[in-house]
Write a protein that holds these residues in place. Structure first.
Motif, short mmCIF file in Angstrom:
data_model
loop_
_atom_site.label_atom_id
_atom_site.label_comp_id
_atom_site.label_asym_id
_atom_site.label_seq_id
_atom_site.Cartn_x
_atom_site.Cartn_y
_atom_site.Cartn_z
N THR A 57 10.03 14.88 26.05
CA THR A 57 11.50 14.81 26.15
C THR A 57 11.83 13.69 27.18
O THR A 57 10.86 12.92 27.62
CB THR A 57 12.12 16.29 26.62
N GLY A 58 13.11 13.57 27.41
CA GLY A 58 13.36 12.30 28.57
C GLY A 58 14.60 11.78 28.37
O GLY A 58 15.60 12.60 28.06
N MET A 59 14.81 10.78 28.97
CA MET A 59 16.26 10.25 28.99
C MET A 59 16.36 8.88 28.56
O MET A 59 15.65 7.82 28.69
CB MET A 59 16.59 10.13 30.57
N ASP A 60 17.75 8.83 27.92
CA ASP A 60 18.07 7.28 27.21
C ASP A 60 18.92 6.64 28.33
O ASP A 60 20.06 7.14 28.46
CB ASP A 60 18.90 7.77 26.14
N GLU A 61 18.42 5.63 28.87
CA GLU A 61 19.02 5.17 30.09
C GLU A 61 19.82 3.81 29.80
O GLU A 61 20.61 3.17 30.72
CB GLU A 61 18.09 5.02 31.50
N HIS A 62 19.52 3.22 28.73
CA HIS A 62 20.22 1.73 28.42
C HIS A 62 21.66 1.99 27.57
O HIS A 62 22.00 2.94 27.12
CB HIS A 62 19.29 0.97 27.76
N GLY A 63 22.21 0.93 27.43
CA GLY A 63 23.47 0.95 26.63
C GLY A 63 24.40 0.53 27.57
O GLY A 63 24.82 0.87 28.53
N GLU A 64 25.67 0.15 26.76
CA GLU A 64 26.99 0.03 27.40
C GLU A 64 27.64 1.25 28.10
O GLU A 64 28.18 1.20 29.03
CB GLU A 64 28.04 -0.70 26.37
N LYS A 65 27.59 2.28 27.17
CA LYS A 65 27.96 3.51 27.90
C LYS A 65 27.33 3.92 29.07
O LYS A 65 28.13 4.36 30.24
CB LYS A 65 27.65 4.59 26.99
N ASP A 73 30.11 -8.86 12.67
CA ASP A 73 31.53 -8.93 12.65
C ASP A 73 31.63 -7.52 11.81
O ASP A 73 31.60 -7.34 10.51
CB ASP A 73 32.10 -10.13 11.85
N GLY A 74 32.09 -6.52 12.87
CA GLY A 74 32.29 -5.21 11.97
C GLY A 74 32.78 -3.91 12.93
O GLY A 74 32.97 -4.45 14.08
N TRP A 75 32.84 -2.95 12.44
CA TRP A 75 33.32 -1.99 13.14
C TRP A 75 32.29 -1.35 14.30
O TRP A 75 31.07 -0.98 13.65
CB TRP A 75 34.13 -0.73 12.41
N TYR A 76 32.63 -0.77 15.14
CA TYR A 76 31.76 -0.38 16.34
C TYR A 76 32.45 0.90 17.17
O TYR A 76 33.61 0.69 17.45
CB TYR A 76 31.52 -1.25 17.50
N CYS A 77 31.60 1.90 17.22
CA CYS A 77 32.11 3.00 17.83
C CYS A 77 31.56 3.02 19.35
O CYS A 77 30.46 3.31 19.48
CB CYS A 77 31.80 4.41 17.51
N ARG A 78 32.51 2.80 20.37
CA ARG A 78 31.78 2.88 21.75
C ARG A 78 31.50 3.85 22.27
O ARG A 78 30.36 4.04 22.80
CB ARG A 78 32.97 1.90 22.65
N PRO A 79 32.18 4.97 22.09
CA PRO A 79 31.42 6.37 22.79
C PRO A 79 30.25 6.72 22.21
O PRO A 79 29.35 7.19 22.90
CB PRO A 79 32.79 7.44 22.30
N HIS A 88 42.87 0.17 14.49
CA HIS A 88 41.49 1.07 15.14
C HIS A 88 41.37 2.12 14.28
O HIS A 88 41.63 3.07 14.60
CB HIS A 88 42.17 1.28 16.36
N PRO A 89 40.72 2.13 13.04
CA PRO A 89 40.45 3.11 12.17
C PRO A 89 39.56 4.18 12.90
O PRO A 89 38.96 3.71 13.98
CB PRO A 89 39.71 2.54 11.01
N LEU A 90 39.48 5.28 12.44
CA LEU A 90 38.63 6.43 13.21
C LEU A 90 37.38 6.48 12.86
O LEU A 90 36.80 6.13 11.56
CB LEU A 90 39.24 7.75 12.88
N CYS A 91 36.34 6.83 13.92
CA CYS A 91 34.79 6.83 13.68
C CYS A 91 34.47 7.83 12.40
O CYS A 91 35.05 9.14 12.69
CB CYS A 91 34.04 7.19 14.98
N PRO A 92 33.56 7.45 11.55
CA PRO A 92 33.32 8.65 10.67
C PRO A 92 32.59 9.82 11.23
O PRO A 92 32.52 10.94 10.83
CB PRO A 92 32.74 7.75 9.57
N ASP A 93 31.92 9.72 12.18
CA ASP A 93 31.12 10.66 13.00
C ASP A 93 31.83 11.38 13.92
O ASP A 93 32.01 12.77 13.94
CB ASP A 93 29.90 9.93 13.58
#
Length: 537
Positions: free
Chosen positions: A50-58, A127-133, A162-167
């Motif tokens: 197991t472990g920790m995911d430490e990278h990324g914008e969030k 060039d596309g949609w991105y879910c920041r959270p 700003h359409p809504l995230c499918p997830d």
């Protein structure tokens, strides 16, 4: 070093460090831990990661929001929250990887170089949609289909800007940036062929059908880099780009084995993994993108991805049942459940009463009900009553194994084949069914007490042998049940074995340990305090 035991490699996802672990995080980790403990008990050489995911914008945003000088400082501050909780919950992981560790970075960079050398990545513009959270990309088609589904369900139209995230149903944003792309589109048919040849690769079946439908709908090339921020693993051949956090994260399963290091012997011995345990929200990454990346790199695919559902809670404002998550702010702290149930009963409840392949609502009332019925009134009561009678009637010792120990009896018959039935359920990660097999022999023993009435036998000297056979048989059921309950409740099982003057170490040959007649008897036994004091409102 020569390894004689078969390797068993099991993983959880690595968890995002934008907030402390919650009940859902712990749920997934205990799911893997129970399987790891079972496999060790069956004689496997287990590696549980197991472990920790430490990278990324969030993560970078969380560091800034919380006043830390750097994302690394924030990640360092979060490590104890995960490590301490895993110790509290008796998680038996053999490794804890962090994606900022040099061993991981080296492996990711090697993997990216292999993809480049094999012609599976190229430079372009996204060039596309991105879910920041969720840090997830979506195509126009996916977004359009989600909006159509929402409207069909009678929901208000989303803002076209700003359409809504499918997830997660939170607003998406349009991003444009230079990016490296992975040729995911080339793997649509190879993936479908693989799923057909390996029907058990994705479990349960409902999740397999979901993935098949997604892949048959068409795959597009995937953006795998970001150039608008630098908190990530730099591309070895283009340092203006860092790896897309999900690509970076997935590769942890092999970097933890030494992939990309000077010594890849463990990688060659243990890969492919026997099972990745993941939540249904990350099924596309593990069942589509990760297998395609491995195919592109010329590496074997894992044997199985087991997909669990969400733990859910009711939104007090809307009345809707929602997924429990840190980003939604509706997560329950594991410490709250531990305060009510204790660690062992916490593990037991979530592993045996929650159907792992589907979403499951959390109920404090149900937790109490399971605790009292299964643990206080049945398992704990059996141990307490039996050991009390053994102490009372046999001078503080267990009766010696009778010569006719293997003669048919209700409890001996109940234990016949219990390991095989239990193991078959554990193989499928159907922990409710596995624990049900143990509960069945515990229940049989409790009924046996009532039917045989040892207290009455104790009053008749001519029934001494019959009394010894009854008490020995009950202790033998307790011994076998403790072995089988060990993956779920390791400390309680060790304590039961201690009270029987047996080794407190878990078995490494569970099948042999569950054979009727293993208790020699004659050793001191101890009643002790109640294992599970009854909960009262």
């Amino acid at each position: 070093m020569e390894h004689t035991k078969p390797s068993y490699y099991i993983t959880t996802p690595i968890y995002y460090v934008n907030a402390k672990p919650h009940l859902g995080t712990a749920y997934c980790t205990i799911l893997a831990d129970v399987q790891a403990r079972f496999r060790r008990a069956c004689g496997c050489d287990v590696k549980f990661l197991t472990g920790m995911d430490e990278h990324g914008e969030k993560v970078a945003e969380a560091a800034e929001k919380n006043g830390f000088d750097s994302p690394q400082a924030w990640c360092d501050s979060m490590e104890p929250a995960f490590a301490d909780l895993w110790r509290t919950l008796e998680i038996s992981n053999d490794d804890f990887i962090r994606t900022t560790q040099p061993r991981h970075i080296a492996g990711v960079q090697k993997f990216l170089q292999v993809l480049l050398d094999r012609g599976y990545i190229y430079k372009g513009a996204y060039d596309g949609w991105y879910c920041r959270p969720d840090e997830t990309y979506f195509t126009d088609t996916q977004v359009r289909h989600h909006e159509e589904d929402r409207r069909a369900a009678g929901e208000e139209p989303a803002d076209p800007e700003h359409p809504l995230c499918p997830d997660c149903d939170r607003p998406l944003e349009r991003i444009k940036e230079e990016s490296w792309f992975f040729k995911l589109s080339e793997f649509q048919q190879p993936l479908l062929d693989f799923y057909e040849a390996h029907p058990d690769f994705i479990q349960p079946e409902t999740r397999r059908n979901e993935v098949l439908s997604f892949v048959k709908g068409g795959l597009k090339d995937l953006s795998i880099s970001r150039s608008t921020f630098d908190w990530g693993v730099p591309f070895p051949f283009d340092e203006k780009h860092v790896a897309y956090v999900w690509v970076d994260a997935l590769i942890n399963y092999i970097t933890a084995l030494g992939y990309g290091s000077d010594d890849e012997s463990e990688f060659h011995r243990r890969w492919p993994a026997q099972v990745h345990v993941v939540g249904k929200d990350i099924i596309r990454f593990h069942c589509v993108i990760w297998p395609a990346l491995l195919m592109a790199a010329g590496l074997p695919l894992p044997e199985r991805v087991f997909v669990h559902g969400f733990l859910t809670v009711r939104n007090e404002e809307t009345g809707k049942i929602e997924k429990m998550s840190k980003s939604r702010g509706n997560a329950i702290a594991p410490e709250e459940v531990i305060d009510l149930l204790g660690v062992e009963a916490y593990r037991y409840y979530f592993m045996t009463d929650v159907a792992h392949g589907t979403d499951a609502p959390i109920s404090w009332g149900r937790m109490r009900q399971v605790y009292n019925a299964d643990l206080a009134n049945s398992w704990g009561n059996l141990v307490s009553r039996t050991l009390n009678m053994s102490v009372k009637y046999f001078d503080g010792c267990a009766p010696v194994r009778p010569a006719d120990f293997d003669a048919p009896s209700p409890v001996r018959d109940a234990c016949a084949g219990v390991f095989e039935r239990y193991a078959a359920a554990m193989e499928q990660m159907d922990y409710g069914a596995a624990a049900g097999e143990v509960f069945a022999i515990v229940s049989a023993a409790n009924h046996y007490i009532e039917d045989s009435a040892p207290w009455a036998l104790a009053k008749d000297p001519e029934k001494a042998d019959e009394l010894a056979r009854v008490i020995w048989s009950l202790i033998e059921v307790i011994r076998i049940a403790a072995e089988l309950y060990e993956p779920f409740m390791p400390c309680i099982s060790a304590e039961v074995r201690r009270r029987l003057s047996l080794s407190t170490e878990p078995s490494t040959d569970l099948a042999a340990a569950c054979v009727w007649g293993g208790l020699a008897g004659g050793e001191p036994v101890e009643k002790g305090d109640p294992l599970f004091p009854r909960l009262v409102d």
